[in-house]
Each structure stands twice: as C-alpha cells, then as structure tokens.
Design a protein around this motif. Structure first.
Motif, PDB file in Angstrom:
ATOM      1  N   LYS A 107      33.590  39.786  34.549  1.00  0.00           N
ATOM      2  CA  LYS A 107      33.030  39.085  35.701  1.00  0.00           C
ATOM      3  C   LYS A 107      33.861  39.334  36.954  1.00  0.00           C
ATOM      4  O   LYS A 107      33.321  39.480  38.054  1.00  0.00           O
ATOM      5  CB  LYS A 107      32.954  37.585  35.412  1.00  0.00           C
ATOM      6  CG  LYS A 107      32.199  36.793  36.460  1.00  0.00           C
ATOM      7  CD  LYS A 107      32.040  35.346  36.038  1.00  0.00           C
ATOM      8  CE  LYS A 107      31.269  34.556  37.079  1.00  0.00           C
ATOM      9  NZ  LYS A 107      31.116  33.124  36.689  1.00  0.00           N
ATOM     10  N   THR A 110      32.914  42.842  38.205  1.00  0.00           N
ATOM     11  CA  THR A 110      31.565  42.965  38.760  1.00  0.00           C
ATOM     12  C   THR A 110      31.423  42.222  40.087  1.00  0.00           C
ATOM     13  O   THR A 110      30.413  42.379  40.774  1.00  0.00           O
ATOM     14  CB  THR A 110      30.508  42.445  37.766  1.00  0.00           C
ATOM     15  OG1 THR A 110      30.808  41.094  37.404  1.00  0.00           O
ATOM     16  CG2 THR A 110      30.458  43.312  36.522  1.00  0.00           C
ATOM     17  N   LYS A 117      27.899  45.923  35.281  1.00  0.00           N
ATOM     18  CA  LYS A 117      28.424  45.485  33.982  1.00  0.00           C
ATOM     19  C   LYS A 117      28.968  46.661  33.164  1.00  0.00           C
ATOM     20  O   LYS A 117      30.074  46.599  32.626  1.00  0.00           O
ATOM     21  CB  LYS A 117      27.330  44.752  33.204  1.00  0.00           C
ATOM     22  CG  LYS A 117      27.800  44.191  31.864  1.00  0.00           C
ATOM     23  CD  LYS A 117      26.673  43.451  31.185  1.00  0.00           C
ATOM     24  CE  LYS A 117      27.089  42.927  29.811  1.00  0.00           C
ATOM     25  NZ  LYS A 117      28.172  41.939  29.892  1.00  0.00           N
ATOM     26  N   ARG A 205      31.662  36.544  45.934  1.00  0.00           N
ATOM     27  CA  ARG A 205      31.275  35.901  44.678  1.00  0.00           C
ATOM     28  C   ARG A 205      29.792  35.511  44.696  1.00  0.00           C
ATOM     29  O   ARG A 205      29.065  35.736  43.718  1.00  0.00           O
ATOM     30  CB  ARG A 205      32.137  34.656  44.422  1.00  0.00           C
ATOM     31  CG  ARG A 205      33.532  34.953  43.902  1.00  0.00           C
ATOM     32  CD  ARG A 205      34.171  33.704  43.329  1.00  0.00           C
ATOM     33  NE  ARG A 205      34.277  32.640  44.320  1.00  0.00           N
ATOM     34  CZ  ARG A 205      35.327  32.455  45.120  1.00  0.00           C
ATOM     35  NH1 ARG A 205      36.359  33.282  45.037  1.00  0.00           N
ATOM     36  NH2 ARG A 205      35.356  31.457  45.977  1.00  0.00           N
ATOM     37  N   SER A 212      23.285  39.812  40.512  1.00  0.00           N
ATOM     38  CA  SER A 212      23.192  39.843  39.048  1.00  0.00           C
ATOM     39  C   SER A 212      22.152  38.879  38.531  1.00  0.00           C
ATOM     40  O   SER A 212      21.634  39.024  37.430  1.00  0.00           O
ATOM     41  CB  SER A 212      24.553  39.513  38.419  1.00  0.00           C
ATOM     42  OG  SER A 212      24.990  38.234  38.822  1.00  0.00           O
TER      43      SER A 212
END
Length: 213
Positions: A107, A110, A117, A205, A212
């Motif tokens: 995480k 990404t 991923k 973030r 995603s």
C-alpha cells in the motif's frame, strides 16, 4: 560525478531550483518537499546525482546523502528510472521506504504515482536486499530539510504544481487540492501556514485511494 552543489538559491520553480555556483546557475531537479525548504537569495547545499542520457544531462538534488543514495539504489530495480525514483522520495522519506520494503507494505508503494499493485510487488522483491534496514523514526515530511520556506505563491498553487510535477493530470491535481482544503483551512484558522509536505502526502494518499477504488 557532481556529488553536491552549494551556493545562493537564484530561482525556484515547481520542480527545480537554480543554485549559483561560482557565478554559474545550475538547475537541480528536486522534490516539492526539498524545494519548500529553500529560499531565493539564501545559501543552500544539496547532495546531487547526475543522470546522463544521450540527449540530456540532468542533475537531481537532495537534502542529504541518505536521500541521494536511496535515489540511486531505487534505480537498480527494473523499471525504475530517475523520475519514478524521485516520485518515490517525494511521497516517502528514505527510512519510510526502507520500512515499507522490509515489511512488504504494498500500500505504501502504490501511493506513489506510476506504481500499481503488480509493480509494487515486483519492487518489494527486487529492493528487499538493496535498501537495507530502517534506521530512523518514521513520519514527518519526505526529504525536507529543517526550516520551512516562506513561499512566494499560495499553498494551492504550490500543491497543484507539485502534483502535476509528479505526473498527475491538471484535473487530478485540482481534485487533490480540494481534498485537503479542510486541513489547510484548519491550519490557517490556527494562525499557521499550511505545510506543503503534509498536504502533499495527504493529497497523494487520497488520489491514490480514488484511483484504486
């Protein structure tokens, strides 16, 4: 190899600073957090890494030797060029990257623009024995020297330029700015300036989560 540059800052842009060395202005590409710690007219010292291509010579600048070494180590992984390595350091401090790799934190990787991923999984495998163990304390702005700069543009303009400089579209950058407006407003209500490194990390973030999701 040009290992460092030192001198007064002649100019600042969204993705580079011009440092005057011996009467010559040298352009150095830096992360937004590193740029936020520089002031035009004041002395600066940046650790640097020169990237040589057939059609260009590009100097990348960092607040310290650890960041420079991490930048170069990241590029030993397949598919990681200087721009992606710099993007990784714009989102995470060197020790945070070491911690992410050591703990297999997909995480965290990404969250970097340009890493999906599958790419994160590949990087975790390739970098596991290259970055070393984390040595410091997590958190804080990525790659930012001590002392915040007095910005010449608004936080919205700085954040927008930082996001587009990291590869997000202008529309996505607009969304990123809107996403962190509450945090910036809270800082202003306290009589403090919004901190670009903190806002950048929050915007990345949230943009990553939208992409995603």
């Amino acid at each position: 190899m040009i290992a460092s540059v030192a001198g007064p800052v002649a100019a600042l842009g969204p993705d580079a600073a011009v440092v005057e060395v011996g009467g010559v202005g040298i352009s150095v590409r830096c992360t937004p957090d590193t740029l936020s710690g520089l002031r035009v007219g004041e002395p600066a010292r940046l650790a640097t890494s020169l990237v040589v291509r057939e059609d260009s010579l590009t100097l990348y600048g960092f607040p310290d030797e650890d960041a420079r070494q991490t930048f170069e180590l990241l590029q030993t992984a397949g598919g990681v060029g200087p721009r992606l390595a710099q993007a990784m350091l714009a989102v995470h401090r060197p020790d945070d990257l070491r911690r992410a790799v050591a703990t297999g934190d997909e995480k965290a990787l990404t969250a970097v623009p340009g890493i999906g991923k599958k790419g994160a999984q590949k990087l975790l495998l390739e970098l596991r024995d290259r970055l070393g163990a984390p040595v410091g304390v997590a958190g804080g702005p990525a790659g930012g020297p001590a002392g915040a700069a007095t910005p010449t543009t608004s936080w919205e303009e700085q954040l927008h330029a930082a996001l587009t400089g990291l590869g997000w579209s202008a529309r996505e950058a607009d969304l990123g700015v809107r996403e962190v407006e509450p945090e910036a407003a809270a800082r202003l209500a306290e009589g403090a300036r919004p901190e670009l490194p903190v806002l950048l990390r929050a915007a990345l973030r949230r943009l990553g989560a939208r992409r995603s999701g």
